[in-house]
Design a protein around this motif. Structure first.
Motif, PDB file in Angstrom:
ATOM      1  N   ALA A 367     -28.720 -10.954 -11.862  1.00  0.00           N
ATOM      2  CA  ALA A 367     -27.752 -11.630 -12.484  1.00  0.00           C
ATOM      3  C   ALA A 367     -28.101 -13.081 -12.366  1.00  0.00           C
ATOM      4  CB  ALA A 367     -26.392 -11.367 -12.004  1.00  0.00           C
ATOM      5  N   GLN A 368     -28.599 -13.450 -11.389  1.00  0.00           N
ATOM      6  CA  GLN A 368     -28.709 -14.802 -11.209  1.00  0.00           C
ATOM      7  C   GLN A 368     -30.145 -15.645 -11.664  1.00  0.00           C
ATOM      8  OE1 GLN A 368     -28.307 -15.415  -6.718  1.00  0.00           O
ATOM      9  NE2 GLN A 368     -26.023 -15.301  -7.247  1.00  0.00           N
ATOM     10  N   GLU A 369     -30.921 -14.725 -12.119  1.00  0.00           N
ATOM     11  CA  GLU A 369     -32.268 -14.988 -12.569  1.00  0.00           C
ATOM     12  C   GLU A 369     -32.258 -15.891 -14.013  1.00  0.00           C
ATOM     13  OE1 GLU A 369     -35.975 -13.016 -15.028  1.00  0.00           O
ATOM     14  OE2 GLU A 369     -34.514 -11.641 -14.130  1.00  0.00           O
ATOM     15  N   GLN A 370     -33.112 -17.023 -13.766  1.00  0.00           N
ATOM     16  CA  GLN A 370     -32.859 -17.955 -14.881  1.00  0.00           C
ATOM     17  C   GLN A 370     -34.005 -17.502 -15.949  1.00  0.00           C
ATOM     18  OE1 GLN A 370     -30.768 -20.789 -15.313  1.00  0.00           O
ATOM     19  NE2 GLN A 370     -29.853 -19.747 -13.504  1.00  0.00           N
ATOM     20  N   VAL A 371     -33.473 -17.409 -17.223  1.00  0.00           N
ATOM     21  CA  VAL A 371     -34.142 -16.923 -18.329  1.00  0.00           C
ATOM     22  C   VAL A 371     -35.056 -18.098 -18.947  1.00  0.00           C
ATOM     23  CG1 VAL A 371     -34.237 -15.576 -20.476  1.00  0.00           C
ATOM     24  CG2 VAL A 371     -32.829 -15.030 -18.638  1.00  0.00           C
ATOM     25  N   ASN A 372     -36.397 -17.985 -19.150  1.00  0.00           N
ATOM     26  CA  ASN A 372     -37.190 -18.740 -20.022  1.00  0.00           C
ATOM     27  C   ASN A 372     -37.960 -17.965 -20.927  1.00  0.00           C
ATOM     28  OD1 ASN A 372     -38.639 -20.917 -20.620  1.00  0.00           O
ATOM     29  ND2 ASN A 372     -40.098 -20.972 -18.829  1.00  0.00           N
ATOM     30  N   LEU A 373     -37.597 -18.134 -22.182  1.00  0.00           N
ATOM     31  CA  LEU A 373     -38.186 -17.511 -22.954  1.00  0.00           C
ATOM     32  C   LEU A 373     -39.692 -18.005 -23.792  1.00  0.00           C
ATOM     33  CD1 LEU A 373     -35.360 -16.733 -25.452  1.00  0.00           C
ATOM     34  CD2 LEU A 373     -36.060 -15.235 -23.536  1.00  0.00           C
ATOM     35  N   LYS A 374     -40.699 -17.400 -23.960  1.00  0.00           N
ATOM     36  CA  LYS A 374     -41.806 -17.791 -24.409  1.00  0.00           C
ATOM     37  C   LYS A 374     -42.131 -17.406 -25.804  1.00  0.00           C
ATOM     38  CE  LYS A 374     -45.488 -17.002 -21.580  1.00  0.00           C
ATOM     39  NZ  LYS A 374     -46.249 -16.401 -20.834  1.00  0.00           N
TER      40      LYS A 374
END
Length: 408
Positions: A367-374
């Motif tokens: 839940a706390q993971e920061q999402v970084n889309l490629k």
């Protein structure tokens, strides 16, 4: 053989009997499986209020546009896929601004919440007023006409209502509606919902709500990237459906008499009636459902406000918008702000969804993971799409006969 003995040993060790391991098919907690009376997903519980936070809205209504897929690096220590690329399906939700048109305060009683007072804005759009009529063109359109004409005269009465709410109410909600005129849905009637305000004292809540009256609220004021939300909607309808697909029961053997997609025994001789727990044919789909804790992968800007495209990432710098080539099937073009959610959500495209802030505190690592889309896929969804943009397609195809005719 040794393999057979080991399988039998495993079964005897891990499975007592099938009637205990798989006692029935289908969840009885969702009964009755009947058509929902309304299309809009209703918030039946709002998050618990926390007075230490600043006043904020807890829900938002949007429209399902379609699905695509993304590529990202997983940042989850302990997982086998940590720091590796993963490809995941995502849902695009079209989020035109909502308009706040009313305030209502509630106080608790022995029989639940009871409304203290309700106040409306002076200006109400036609799309909102259409909600009060079955046939707009045949109606006299008298809704709220007296209220708006005497709005300035009733200023003292409104101030009295505000003071009553501040003194007696413990729960404050705003009345807000969607703007279907910003979409091409074929529908002109807005959806109206109550959205609870959490955080701060009642005076703070009331001041916050008064500032929102007749104002547009964006989805960015309610949610943030990499957070989670709950999705409330009415699922896609499938009409009358047989027992095998509706409940997932096993098919009978091939040579079964009078059909095999059935339940073989629907009960004992006595009691001489069929129990409600027995799987039967009937309505499948168009049920009210809530999906919890959907990860927000991206909060996209409106296409007109974004110069470089609202589907561009740090790794994929191609200037492109979120709408795939040829548009989302059965939906079209997404011009407004959008929210990208992980996985699927209930309902067909064009259906209104209610996004709610999560009820439970989100403390897990995922839940706390920061999402970084490629990468965000924008190829055509009407077949095997090969191109991400029209420019890429034109470069590959070269000059065509159609292009020469159009330029002539």
């Amino acid at each position: 053989s040794k393999a057979t003995v080991s399988v039998l040993y495993w079964k005897s060790k891990n499975m007592s009997h099938r009637k205990f391991e798989q006692p029935r098919h289908g969840h009885l907690g969702y009964l009755p499986r009947k058509r929902c009376r309304h299309v809009r997903g209703r918030v039946r519980s709002f998050p618990v209020d926390d007075a230490t936070q600043a006043p904020h809205l807890t829900a938002f209504m949007a429209y399902k546009a379609g699905m695509t897929h993304i590529v990202r690096d997983l940042d989850r220590a302990g997982s086998k896929m940590h720091k590796k690329e993963v490809c995941e399906p995502v849902t695009i939700v079209d989020c035109p601004e909502m308009v706040v048109v009313g305030i209502v305060g509630y106080k608790p009683t022995a029989r639940g919440l009871r409304a203290v007072s309700t106040l409306w804005a002076q200006k109400l759009s036609d799309s909102m007023l259409r909600r009060y009529y079955k046939s707009w063109y045949a109606a006299k359109k008298k809704a709220f006409t007296k209220y708006t004409s005497k709005f300035e005269e009733n200023k003292e009465a409104r101030e009295t209502m505000y003071s009553r709410i501040e003194k007696n109410a413990t729960v404050l909600r705003v009345l807000a509606h969607t703007q279907p005129n910003k979409l091409k849905l074929g529908s002109k009637k807005a959806y109206v919902a109550e959205i609870q305000i959490n955080g701060g004292s009642m005076a703070d809540k009331l001041k916050f709500a008064q500032g929102l009256l007749e104002q547009q609220v964006t989805v960015g004021q309610v949610f943030k990237e990499s957070e989670r939300c709950d999705v409330i909607a009415v699922s896609k309808g499938h009409g009358m459906e047989g027992v095998t697909h509706r409940w997932g029961v096993s098919r009978l053997p091939r040579k079964s008499h009078r059909g095999l997609r059935k339940v073989a025994c629907i009960g004992a001789w006595h009691p001489s009636r069929v129990a409600y727990t027995v799987a039967r044919a009937g309505q499948n789909g168009f049920h009210h459902r809530t999906e919890l804790n959907k990860k927000i992968y991206k909060m996209g800007e409106a296409a007109a406000k974004c110069e470089k495209g609202n589907a561009t990432t740090s790794m994929d710098i191609t200037e492109k918008h979120i709408t795939p080539l040829g548009g989302f099937p059965h939906y079209g073009v997404v011009n407004n702000e959008y929210v990208m959610l992980k996985g699927s959500v209930p309902g067909p495209v064009k259906r209104v969804l209610t996004l709610r802030r999560p009820l439970a505190p989100q403390t897990s690592r995922a839940a706390q993971e920061q999402v970084n889309l490629k990468f965000i896929d924008t190829s055509s969804k009407q077949g095997h799409g090969h191109f991400q943009t029209q420019a890429e397609r034109a470069k590959f195809m070269g000059t065509r006969k159609k292009d020469i005719q159009n330029s002539a």
